[in-house]
Motif scaffolding. Structure first.
Motif, mmCIF file in Angstrom:
data_model
loop_
_atom_site.group_PDB
_atom_site.id
_atom_site.type_symbol
_atom_site.label_atom_id
_atom_site.label_comp_id
_atom_site.label_asym_id
_atom_site.label_seq_id
_atom_site.Cartn_x
_atom_site.Cartn_y
_atom_site.Cartn_z
ATOM 1 N N UNK A 98 0.839 -1.205 0.000
ATOM 2 C CA UNK A 98 0.000 0.000 0.000
ATOM 3 C C UNK A 98 0.870 1.249 0.000
ATOM 4 N N UNK A 99 1.912 1.231 0.805
ATOM 5 C CA UNK A 99 2.829 2.365 0.862
ATOM 6 C C UNK A 99 3.475 2.614 -0.503
ATOM 7 N N UNK A 100 4.014 1.570 -1.098
ATOM 8 C CA UNK A 100 4.683 1.727 -2.397
ATOM 9 C C UNK A 100 3.731 2.246 -3.466
ATOM 10 N N UNK A 101 2.517 1.689 -3.514
ATOM 11 C CA UNK A 101 1.532 2.133 -4.512
ATOM 12 C C UNK A 101 1.123 3.589 -4.292
ATOM 13 N N UNK A 102 0.836 3.931 -3.037
ATOM 14 C CA UNK A 102 0.411 5.302 -2.726
ATOM 15 C C UNK A 102 1.527 6.298 -3.010
ATOM 16 N N UNK A 103 2.750 5.934 -2.658
ATOM 17 C CA UNK A 103 3.885 6.837 -2.863
ATOM 18 C C UNK A 103 4.108 7.070 -4.353
ATOM 19 N N UNK A 104 4.095 5.997 -5.115
ATOM 20 C CA UNK A 104 4.302 6.105 -6.573
ATOM 21 C C UNK A 104 3.185 6.922 -7.212
ATOM 22 N N UNK A 105 1.950 6.713 -6.760
ATOM 23 C CA UNK A 105 0.800 7.449 -7.299
ATOM 24 C C UNK A 105 0.904 8.945 -6.995
ATOM 25 N N UNK A 106 1.374 9.276 -5.815
ATOM 26 C CA UNK A 106 1.437 10.681 -5.393
ATOM 27 C C UNK A 106 2.643 11.422 -5.979
ATOM 28 N N UNK A 107 3.775 10.728 -6.117
ATOM 29 C CA UNK A 107 4.999 11.422 -6.520
ATOM 30 C C UNK A 107 5.496 11.061 -7.911
ATOM 31 N N UNK A 108 5.040 9.928 -8.420
ATOM 32 C CA UNK A 108 5.551 9.457 -9.712
ATOM 33 C C UNK A 108 6.858 8.698 -9.581
#
Length: 162
Positions: free
Chosen positions: A140-150
């Motif tokens: 969840x962290x990895x997906x959310x981080x990638x979604x928010x920052x690219x």
């Protein structure tokens, strides 16, 4: 009666049948015409009240940091703000164009980014920071981080120097 006398009756019945079929088709089209509906905003909350609640929510998020709790929910956040959960959900959706989970995860990602840029957290592992910021799983962290920052969290960490 001869067959020739039935032709006018058959033609008349065909015309009537055609006319009735046409009326049904036209009437059905009117039933399925997409009628314009008023926006949800008029049903849920007025614009001024919506902006006021958004300001109240933003202030609460900055000061109390409820997103750091991994078990925060729409209901618990709404209760903290003393509003109906549906109203809070509407305000989040309307003003941030995100659902509740994405909204909370964006706050968490911002907190992770602050800590990654803070020298006091340099010795912490990335996953430890993520869990401290309210994420409950690495995926969840990895997906959310990638979604928010690219960027992936490690790409972000490597691109920023302490």
């Amino acid at each position: 009666m001869e067959l020739i006398y039935y032709y006018p009756i058959m033609v008349l019945l065909a015309v009537i049948l055609y006319y009735l079929s046409l009326r049904i088709v036209i009437h059905t089209q009117f039933l399925f015409v997409n009628k314009e509906t008023p926006s949800r905003k008029t049903f849920i909350l007025e614009e001024q009240a919506s902006k006021h609640l958004l300001d109240k929510l933003t202030l609460f998020m900055n000061e109390e940091k409820p997103f750091l709790d991994g078990d925060v929910s729409l209901i618990t956040l709404a209760n903290s703000l003393d509003v109906n959960p549906k109203v809070l959900s509407f305000v989040i959706n309307e003003h941030s164009n995100k659902n509740f989970n994405d909204y909370i995860n964006d706050w968490r990602v911002e907190e992770v980014k602050k800590r990654l840029n803070d020298k006091a957290y340099k010795h912490y592992k990335m996953l430890s920071i993520a869990f401290d910021c309210g994420f409950n799983s690495k995926s969840t962290f990895n997906l959310a981080f990638k979604k928010a920052t690219g960027l992936s969290p490690s790409q972000y960490k490597n691109s920023n120097t302490y």
